[in-house]
Design a protein around this motif. Structure first.
Motif, PDB file in Angstrom:
ATOM      1  N   PRO A 199      -6.542  23.118   8.677  1.00 25.64           N
ATOM      2  CA  PRO A 199      -6.225  24.154   9.661  1.00 25.64           C
ATOM      3  C   PRO A 199      -6.996  23.890  10.947  1.00 25.64           C
ATOM      4  O   PRO A 199      -8.122  23.391  10.912  1.00 25.64           O
ATOM      5  N   PRO A 200      -6.405  24.203  12.070  1.00 28.34           N
ATOM      6  CA  PRO A 200      -7.120  23.987  13.336  1.00 28.34           C
ATOM      7  C   PRO A 200      -8.312  24.936  13.430  1.00 28.34           C
ATOM      8  O   PRO A 200      -8.265  26.063  12.945  1.00 28.34           O
ATOM      9  N   HIS A 201      -9.391  24.465  14.028  1.00 28.07           N
ATOM     10  CA  HIS A 201     -10.597  25.270  14.175  1.00 28.07           C
ATOM     11  C   HIS A 201     -10.422  26.198  15.371  1.00 28.07           C
ATOM     12  O   HIS A 201     -10.247  25.741  16.501  1.00 28.07           O
ATOM     13  N   ILE A 202     -10.441  27.481  15.091  1.00 30.82           N
ATOM     14  CA  ILE A 202     -10.295  28.482  16.142  1.00 30.82           C
ATOM     15  C   ILE A 202     -11.608  29.243  16.231  1.00 30.82           C
ATOM     16  O   ILE A 202     -12.090  29.768  15.242  1.00 30.82           O
ATOM     17  N   LYS A 203     -12.164  29.275  17.408  1.00 27.91           N
ATOM     18  CA  LYS A 203     -13.429  29.982  17.588  1.00 27.91           C
ATOM     19  C   LYS A 203     -13.118  31.470  17.728  1.00 27.91           C
ATOM     20  O   LYS A 203     -12.454  31.891  18.657  1.00 27.91           O
TER      21      LYS A 203
END
Length: 185
Positions: free
Chosen positions: A58-62
């Motif tokens: 999964p993309p890293h979302i801050k």
């Protein structure tokens, strides 16, 4: 009357005949010519599979930090007015014993109430701690956010009590108590 009777008998027969012809369909079938046979063989190409097929990550979302109820629990502090210093100090008058007793009495009346409030706040904080430690592990895990909020209120109440703000400590301890009441239901 005889004509009407003939017509009413023929209409259903005509409708049935029309439906039968419509349902039978067309007798002429369209014939499609067959495709010519493939004379030359076509080699099949195999696509090799990679040894380590990468898993989709999964993309890293801050994300913003979790809001804490402690920010809303802080009571607004009144700003102190700046002290205006006079150029000349006021003259010192020695008070009479009657005036001194009255002054001391008015000072101690407020102190007694605040020490009682301080003691009540300390008792409520201790009671909340005992109740919080008495919660079952399963309930504490299920209601993790609420338990953290109660602990946060308890810590702030303890800090307020340590800094001398007995009323603020009492308010925060009461909030923690109300949340604990909801948790235990």
């Amino acid at each position: 009357m005889i004509c009407e009777n003939n017509i009413t008998r023929k209409v259903p027969a005509l409708v049935c005949a029309g439906l039968m012809l419509g349902l039978c369909g067309c007798r002429h079938h369209v014939r499609v010519s067959p495709l010519p046979p493939v004379l030359t063989p076509v080699p099949l190409v195999e696509v090799p599979r990679p040894a380590d097929a990468p898993m989709l990550t999964p993309p890293h979302i801050k994300m913003p930090p979790m809001p804490v109820a402690a920010a809303a629990a802080r009571l607004p502090r009144e700003r102190r007015r700046p002290v205006v210093k006079d150029e000349a100090p006021p003259p010192v008058v020695s008070p009479t014993p009657a005036q001194e007793a009255a002054t001391i009495g008015s000072l101690t009346a407020g102190g007694t109430g605040s020490s009682q409030t301080r003691q009540d706040a300390a008792n409520l904080i201790a009671s909340n701690e005992r109740r919080l430690n008495g919660l079952s592990a399963q309930k504490a895990e299920q209601q993790k956010d609420e338990v953290n909020t109660v602990k946060n209120f308890e810590k702030q109440a303890q800090d307020a009590l340590g800094s001398g703000d007995a009323e603020g400590a009492m308010t925060l301890a009461t909030k923690a108590k109300l949340l604990l009441d909801d948790l235990e239901k």
